[in-house]
Design an enzyme around this catalytic site. Structure first.
Site, mmCIF file in Angstrom:
data_model
loop_
_atom_site.group_PDB
_atom_site.id
_atom_site.type_symbol
_atom_site.label_atom_id
_atom_site.label_comp_id
_atom_site.label_asym_id
_atom_site.label_seq_id
_atom_site.Cartn_x
_atom_site.Cartn_y
_atom_site.Cartn_z
ATOM 1 N N LYS A 263 0.850 -1.191 0.000
ATOM 2 C CA LYS A 263 0.000 0.000 0.000
ATOM 3 C C LYS A 263 0.887 1.243 0.000
ATOM 4 O O LYS A 263 1.722 1.421 0.884
ATOM 5 C CB LYS A 263 -0.901 0.009 1.232
ATOM 6 C CG LYS A 263 -1.715 1.297 1.410
ATOM 7 C CD LYS A 263 -2.451 1.321 2.744
ATOM 8 C CE LYS A 263 -3.113 2.671 3.001
ATOM 9 N NZ LYS A 263 -3.783 2.737 4.324
ATOM 10 N N LYS B 103 -10.298 13.002 7.688
ATOM 11 C CA LYS B 103 -9.845 12.590 9.015
ATOM 12 C C LYS B 103 -10.050 13.743 10.003
ATOM 13 O O LYS B 103 -9.925 14.907 9.635
ATOM 14 C CB LYS B 103 -8.365 12.212 8.982
ATOM 15 C CG LYS B 103 -8.059 10.930 8.245
ATOM 16 C CD LYS B 103 -6.569 10.640 8.272
ATOM 17 C CE LYS B 103 -6.233 9.386 7.480
ATOM 18 N NZ LYS B 103 -6.760 8.170 8.119
ATOM 19 N N ASP C 293 -12.065 7.048 3.495
ATOM 20 C CA ASP C 293 -10.867 6.855 4.306
ATOM 21 C C ASP C 293 -10.508 5.377 4.423
ATOM 22 O O ASP C 293 -9.498 5.033 5.022
ATOM 23 C CB ASP C 293 -11.049 7.479 5.695
ATOM 24 C CG ASP C 293 -9.735 7.646 6.440
ATOM 25 O OD1 ASP C 293 -8.684 7.724 5.766
ATOM 26 O OD2 ASP C 293 -9.757 7.682 7.683
ATOM 27 N N GLU D 90 -9.385 3.635 2.018
ATOM 28 C CA GLU D 90 -8.862 3.691 0.646
ATOM 29 C C GLU D 90 -7.758 2.681 0.371
ATOM 30 O O GLU D 90 -7.560 2.255 -0.761
ATOM 31 C CB GLU D 90 -8.361 5.109 0.340
ATOM 32 C CG GLU D 90 -6.948 5.446 0.774
ATOM 33 C CD GLU D 90 -6.689 5.325 2.273
ATOM 34 O OE1 GLU D 90 -5.565 4.966 2.652
ATOM 35 O OE2 GLU D 90 -7.606 5.590 3.071
ATOM 36 N N ARG E 259 -7.453 -0.439 1.064
ATOM 37 C CA ARG E 259 -7.935 -1.719 0.546
ATOM 38 C C ARG E 259 -8.324 -1.619 -0.926
ATOM 39 O O ARG E 259 -8.300 -2.621 -1.644
ATOM 40 C CB ARG E 259 -9.092 -2.217 1.409
ATOM 41 C CG ARG E 259 -10.337 -1.365 1.389
ATOM 42 C CD ARG E 259 -11.243 -1.638 2.578
ATOM 43 N NE ARG E 259 -10.669 -1.133 3.820
ATOM 44 C CZ ARG E 259 -11.234 -1.264 5.019
ATOM 45 N NH1 ARG E 259 -12.398 -1.906 5.131
ATOM 46 N NH2 ARG E 259 -10.654 -0.778 6.086
#
Length: 509
Positions: free
Chosen positions: A271, A283, A353, A355, A357
C-alpha cells in the site's frame, strides 16, 4: 549510514573513540557479558562494581558512559544493558543483542568509530549486533541545515560513523557472510525509513515511482510504471478512484527480480498512499499529521526486493507498489460512489478513508495473474489493528492457516513482533451492498479483520496469501527505543527478506 566492520576480539587493542561492552541484570547487581573481559581487566576486574556505583543495573537499553583507564586505546567506555541473564549455558537472545547494539548506536550519535565488544559468539550473534548497530545508528537529517546535520553539523550530531564488531575469528566465512547480509538488510530498512520520513510534498506517487525505478535499474531489477493513462486503459478502478481527488496522479509500479536457479516465486504487494487526508471522509483534527507514513507498506516491499537482489536470493519476486494520494476535492470519490475494480468486481465506497484496501485490491488481482506460489501484502491498513495489538506488533491474516503461521514464525525469527489473526466468515455479511458486488466497509468491531476479508476477495484462486497490517509499528510517534528510531521504522522489511530466504531454501510453508 553506519559502516560495519569486523575486528579481532582483543577490544583493548582497537583504536576507537568508544568501546561498547554489555552488562546484564543479575540477581545481586550488574553482571558483565561475554566480550567485556579485556576491558574489565583494564579496570582491575572492578568494572561491574564501578558501573553499579554509577547506578547501572544492566536493564534493557540502559547506557552508562565512563572514562577509560590506562591500557585501553579508546578514551571512553559505554556499557549497554542487555536485560536479564540467559539460562545457564544459553546464549543471549539475538533480539536482545540487536536491541542493545541499537541503543548503544543511538547513544553514540556523531561518534566516528566505536568497537562493540558485546557477546558475538556465533555468526547469528554477529548478524544481530551488526543489524542493531546499523539500524540504531539511523538518522534522518535531509531537511535540516541543507543536510549539514547528517555530517555532524550545528542542527544535529548525525549517525554513528563506524561500528566495528569484535569477534574471535573476523575472517571466518560464516561470520563475514553474516555481517554482509546484516549490512545489506539494514541499509534497505533504512532506505524504507528515508522514504517514510520524506514529506509528502516531495514524495508524490510520481516521485516514489522515480525513486523505485532508479534503484531497480541500479540493482538489475526490471521495472514497469503504469501512469494515469495506462491505469485508465487497464481498468484499475480502485487505484484511479483513490487518486481522483489529487492533483498528483496515481501510479502502479511493478518490480521484478528473477534468479536463473529459482524454483519458487513470490509476489509482494504494498500500500503506497503517499498522503492520506481521508478524502471526502476527512480525518478528524490530530489524525493527519503523520499520514505521510501511509506508504510504509510500499516502502517495505520496495526495500525488501532490493535487498533480495543484493543478496542474490534464488527466488523470483515480483513487487507491486500501489501509489496514490488520497485528497478531498471536486473530483474526489464520494461516499456512495461505485468503482469497477481491475478484477471486474464492483465496490460501493461507503467511506473514502478506507482507501488502502481499494488500491491493494487492484494490485492483488494483478499480482495473482502470474500465479505466484504465494502473495504477501503489506499495509498500514486499519486503526482497528492498532487498537487490537498496540503500536509495536503487526497482525498477520491469510487464506491458508499453514502459510499464515509460517509468516508469523518468520517475522518472529527476523525480530519483528507479529500476531496471527483470524478471518471470521460471519464478518463478510457486513460488507454486503444493495448496489455493488461488495462494499469497502463492514462492521466497525473487528475492522482490521473486515479489511482482511475484503482483500481476500481479490486474491486469485489457489494462491497462498498473507496480509500484514503494520498500522501500529510502521511509524513511531514516541521516543526512540532499542534500534527503533522516532518516525518511520521500516516495519516488515526484515520479515519479507527472511521469507524470501526461506522460500529460496525450499522452506515455503
Amino acid at each position: 549510514m553506519t559502516a560495519l566492520t569486523l575486528k579481532p576480539a582483543a577490544a583493548a587493542g582497537q583504536r576507537a573513540d568508544v568501546i561498547v561492552v554489555g552488562v546484564a541484570k543479575g540477581a545481586k547487581g550488574p553482571v558483565l557479558a561475554p566480550g567485556a573481559a579485556v576491558v574489565d581487566e583494564a579496570f582491575g576486574g572492578k568494572l561491574a562494581a564501578v558501573l553499579e556505583t554509577l547506578g547501572a543495573s544492566g536493564g534493557e537499553g540502559e547506557t552508562t558512559k565512563l572514562p577509560a583507564p590506562d591500557g585501553l586505546k579508546a578514551p571512553v567506555v559505554l556499557a549497554v544493558g542487555l536485560g536479564g541473564l540467559p539460562e545457564k549455558d544459553a546464549a543471549f537472545d539475538e533480539d536482545a543483542l540487536r536491541r542493545a547494539a541499537g541503543a548503544a548506536a543511538r547513544a553514540l550519535a556523531g561518534t566516528k568509530k566505536a568497537v562493540f565488544a558485546l557477546p558475538a559468539e556465533s555468526a547469528e550473534a554477529v548478524a544481530a549486533l551488526a543489524e542493531g548497530a546499523a539500524l540504531g545508528g539511523y538518522s534522518f537529517d535531509a531537511y535540516k541545515d541543507d543536510g549539514e546535520a547528517a555530517k555532524g553539523g550545528k542542527n544535529g550530531k548525525g549517525p554513528l560513523g563506524e561500528a566495528a564488531i569484535a569477534v574471535d575469528k573476523p575472517r571466518d566465512k560464516d561470520v563475514k557472510a553474516a555481517l554482509e547480509r546484516a549490512a545489506a538488510v539494514a541499509e534497505e530498512v533504512n532506505r524504507s525509513r528515508d522514504l517514510i520520513n520524506t514529506p509528502p510534498n516531495d514524495l508524490t506517487p510520481e516521485a516514489f515511482a522515480a525513486v523505485a525505478s532508479a534503484a531497480a535499474k541500479e540493482h538489475g531489477i526490471k521495472v514497469q510504471v503504469l501512469d494515469e493513462k495506462a491505469l485508465v486503459k487497464g481498468g484499475y478502478g480502485g487505484i484511479l478512484g483513490v487518486g481522483a481527488g489529487s492533483q498528483n496522479p496515481p501510479r502502479l509500479v511493478k518490480l521484478a527480480y528473477t534468479h536463473p536457479k529459482a524454483q519458487k516465486s513470490l509476489a509482494f504487494v504494498g500500500k503506497g498512499i503517499t498522503y492520506d487526508s481521508g478524502g471526502i471522509s476527512l480525518k478528524p483534527a490530530g489524525h493527519n499529521e503523520t499520514m505521510k507514513c501511509d506508504m510504509s507498506g510500499a516502502a517495505a516491499v520496495f526495500a525488501a526486493i532490493v535487498a533480495a537482489a543484493r543478496l542474490g536470493l534464488e527466488v523470483n519476486i515480483t513487487g507491486w507498489l500501489a501509489l496514490a494520494e488520497n485528497m478531498p476535492s471536486g473530483s474526489a470519490v464520494r461516499p456512495g460512489d461505485v468503482l469497477r475494480m481491475y478484477s471486474g468486481k464492483t465496490v460501493e465506497v461507503l467511506n473514502t478513508d478506507a482507501e488502502g484496501r481499494l488500491v491493494l485490491a487492484d494490485a492483488l488481482w494483478k499480482a495473482s495473474e502470474a500465479k505466484p506460489d504465494a502473495i504477501v501484502d503489506v499495509a498500514t491498513l486499519t486503526g482497528a489493528m492498532m487498537m487490537a495489538l498496540g503500536s509495536r506488533t503487526f497482525g498477520v491474516m491469510g487464506n491458508d492457516d499453514a502459510f499464515r503461521t509460517s509468516v508469523h514464525e518468520i517475522a518472529e525469527e527476523a525480530g519483528e513482533a507479529s500476531w496471527p489473526m483470524p478471518l471470521p466468515k460471519h464478518l463478510q455479511k457486513g460488507m454486503e451492498s444493495p448496489t455493488a458486488d461488495i462494499a469497502n466497509m463492514g462492521e466497525r468491531m473487528g475492522g482490521g479483520l473486515v479489511a482482511g476479508l475484503f482483500l481476500q476477495e481479490f486474491v486469485g484462486e489457489g494462491i497462498a496469501w498473507a496480509h500484514l497490517d503494520i498500522a501500529g509499528p510502521a511509524y513511531n510517534e514516541g521516543s526512540p527505543y532499542g534500534y527503533t528510531p522516532k518516525g518511520g521504522t521500516g516495519s516488515a522489511v526484515r520479515t519479507l527478506v527472511r521469507l524470501a530466504e526461506r522460500t529460496a531454501a525450499g522452506d515455503l510453508g
